[in-house]
Design a protein around this motif. Sequence first.
Motif, PDB file in Angstrom:
ATOM      1  N   PRO A 377      -8.065   7.793  -4.896  1.00  0.00           N
ATOM      2  CA  PRO A 377      -7.213   7.317  -3.635  1.00  0.00           C
ATOM      3  C   PRO A 377      -7.506   5.788  -3.438  1.00  0.00           C
ATOM      4  CG  PRO A 377      -8.964   8.610  -2.719  1.00  0.00           C
ATOM      5  CD  PRO A 377      -9.146   8.732  -4.532  1.00  0.00           C
ATOM      6  N   GLU A 378      -8.922   5.190  -3.646  1.00  0.00           N
ATOM      7  CA  GLU A 378      -9.009   3.838  -3.317  1.00  0.00           C
ATOM      8  C   GLU A 378      -8.314   2.985  -4.387  1.00  0.00           C
ATOM      9  OE1 GLU A 378     -13.097   2.939  -2.882  1.00  0.00           O
ATOM     10  OE2 GLU A 378     -13.383   3.960  -1.039  1.00  0.00           O
ATOM     11  N   VAL A 379      -8.230   3.200  -5.856  1.00  0.00           N
ATOM     12  CA  VAL A 379      -7.607   2.722  -6.622  1.00  0.00           C
ATOM     13  C   VAL A 379      -6.290   2.434  -6.557  1.00  0.00           C
ATOM     14  CG1 VAL A 379      -7.192   2.621  -9.134  1.00  0.00           C
ATOM     15  CG2 VAL A 379      -9.679   3.048  -8.350  1.00  0.00           C
ATOM     16  N   PHE A 380      -5.604   3.708  -6.177  1.00  0.00           N
ATOM     17  CA  PHE A 380      -4.259   3.955  -6.047  1.00  0.00           C
ATOM     18  C   PHE A 380      -3.904   3.070  -4.940  1.00  0.00           C
ATOM     19  CE2 PHE A 380      -0.750   5.962  -3.490  1.00  0.00           C
ATOM     20  CZ  PHE A 380       0.183   6.340  -4.298  1.00  0.00           C
ATOM     21  N   ASN A 381      -4.584   3.120  -3.814  1.00  0.00           N
ATOM     22  CA  ASN A 381      -4.000   2.529  -2.448  1.00  0.00           C
ATOM     23  C   ASN A 381      -4.171   0.785  -2.714  1.00  0.00           C
ATOM     24  OD1 ASN A 381      -4.032   5.031  -1.371  1.00  0.00           O
ATOM     25  ND2 ASN A 381      -5.916   4.501  -0.250  1.00  0.00           N
ATOM     26  N   ARG A 382      -5.211   0.399  -3.481  1.00  0.00           N
ATOM     27  CA  ARG A 382      -5.421  -0.809  -3.785  1.00  0.00           C
ATOM     28  C   ARG A 382      -4.360  -1.521  -4.680  1.00  0.00           C
ATOM     29  NH1 ARG A 382     -10.298  -0.598  -5.383  1.00  0.00           N
ATOM     30  NH2 ARG A 382     -10.079  -0.688  -7.384  1.00  0.00           N
ATOM     31  N   THR A 383      -3.833  -0.572  -5.645  1.00  0.00           N
ATOM     32  CA  THR A 383      -3.029  -0.893  -6.729  1.00  0.00           C
ATOM     33  C   THR A 383      -1.613  -1.124  -5.763  1.00  0.00           C
ATOM     34  OG1 THR A 383      -3.926   0.001  -8.604  1.00  0.00           O
ATOM     35  CG2 THR A 383      -1.585  -0.265  -8.542  1.00  0.00           C
ATOM     36  N   ILE A 384      -1.298  -0.088  -5.014  1.00  0.00           N
ATOM     37  CA  ILE A 384       0.116  -0.209  -4.290  1.00  0.00           C
ATOM     38  C   ILE A 384       0.049  -1.414  -3.259  1.00  0.00           C
ATOM     39  CG2 ILE A 384       1.766   1.023  -3.088  1.00  0.00           C
ATOM     40  CD1 ILE A 384       1.453   2.211  -5.678  1.00  0.00           C
ATOM     41  N   LEU A 385      -1.010  -1.441  -2.532  1.00  0.00           N
ATOM     42  CA  LEU A 385      -1.175  -2.683  -1.606  1.00  0.00           C
ATOM     43  C   LEU A 385      -1.003  -3.963  -2.233  1.00  0.00           C
ATOM     44  CD1 LEU A 385      -3.897  -1.253   0.672  1.00  0.00           C
ATOM     45  CD2 LEU A 385      -1.516  -1.735   1.588  1.00  0.00           C
ATOM     46  N   ASP A 386      -1.511  -4.056  -3.482  1.00  0.00           N
ATOM     47  CA  ASP A 386      -1.431  -5.372  -4.190  1.00  0.00           C
ATOM     48  C   ASP A 386       0.016  -5.794  -4.519  1.00  0.00           C
ATOM     49  OD1 ASP A 386      -3.946  -6.056  -4.082  1.00  0.00           O
ATOM     50  OD2 ASP A 386      -4.607  -5.087  -6.132  1.00  0.00           O
TER      51      ASP A 386
END
Length: 391
Positions: A377-386
């Motif tokens: 989830p942290e990688v997913f969230n960071r990717t989408i937020l970026d």
Amino acid sequence: MPVRFREINFSYLATNLDGVKKWLDINSRSQQPGSPAQPPLIQKTLPMLETIKAPTLLLPGDNDLTAPPYLMRILATHIPGSELRVIAEAGHSANWEQPEVFNRLVLEFFTKHSPPPSPGSARANISAGEGLATIRGAKLWYVDTGGSGVPVVFLHPATGSVRIWENQIPAFTAAGYRFIAFDRRDFGRTITDPTTGPQPGTAADDLNALLDYLSVDRVHVVGSAAGGGVALDFAISFPQRVRSVSVVNHAFGAIQDPEFLALTARLRPQPQFNQMPPEFREVGLSYQVSNPEGTKRWIELERISRPDGPRAPAQTRKNDLFLATIGERIRVPILLTAADADPALPPALMRMIAARIPAAETVVFEDSGHSTYWEQPEVFNRTILDFIGKH
């Protein structure tokens, strides 16, 4: 060595001359002439790090000459429970060079270690909630965090419902966004109603109706797996309502070229592929081995994502797509992702599609299966937020 070379990454020096000039001006005015430098404390500090009890975030840039990541990793081993996040393409002044990334990481860290907002807080006073939105043909179960932030709509896979976003809602609201999600027809707590409209309808039309119900104009759209197909269909059908679209680990079932259909049939032979347990199709084996409790929770959410009884006909889509013209049909910023351990969508298939969409951005998630939103989830969230932060 000039201070700008010690503390600013070379990429920033080369690409943002005005920003460098402003940084140098602030730096020069922050110094007091004649003040002695403080002595280094590293010899006294290292033995004391074990006594730190507060949550600690270490946040170096990957090109930081003063506090390089390898040194921060040493310090992290001495601070119980510390977190280390390395900001890519940043020097010692990551807060200045990459403020959006810096701010997001710090906000995420604060959110983990802060109590929830009180009922009297500003955010709680802005309309938020969950319930049933009445549209033609259905009553859609939705969640909406409210607030004044830019809205982001999340579209669940065929193995989930709005309940699966438990790792996304806190991260995106903490970053200042308004989080919206809904159960599609024949999923979760949505109720179909043939007396008020045709069945099964299209999910793109349902989303359009939900936005009208919520009085929301333009949104970022994020769809995982089958939800990615809905996101793509909505972006093509209603581009005026879309700020950006993120199509995450989606198998592109709308593409009708015979050679593409033959390729996907070889990758996912039927009925054998769909007869496998959902967790084997959609949760990476590395995650299943390392996180049995998380896998158990994923299976539980998948099992309650469909109502009891026979399944209704699957919703149709508004648009069929073809490889030769898909790039012409997409008129909004688009992110395409794949996961390297996903049997449903290997990265090579995603790249085949991306090559036909000149403006597409692509990401491959490492050591993840089909359900990156859950496994990482942290990688997913960071990717989408970026990505949505750019648009």
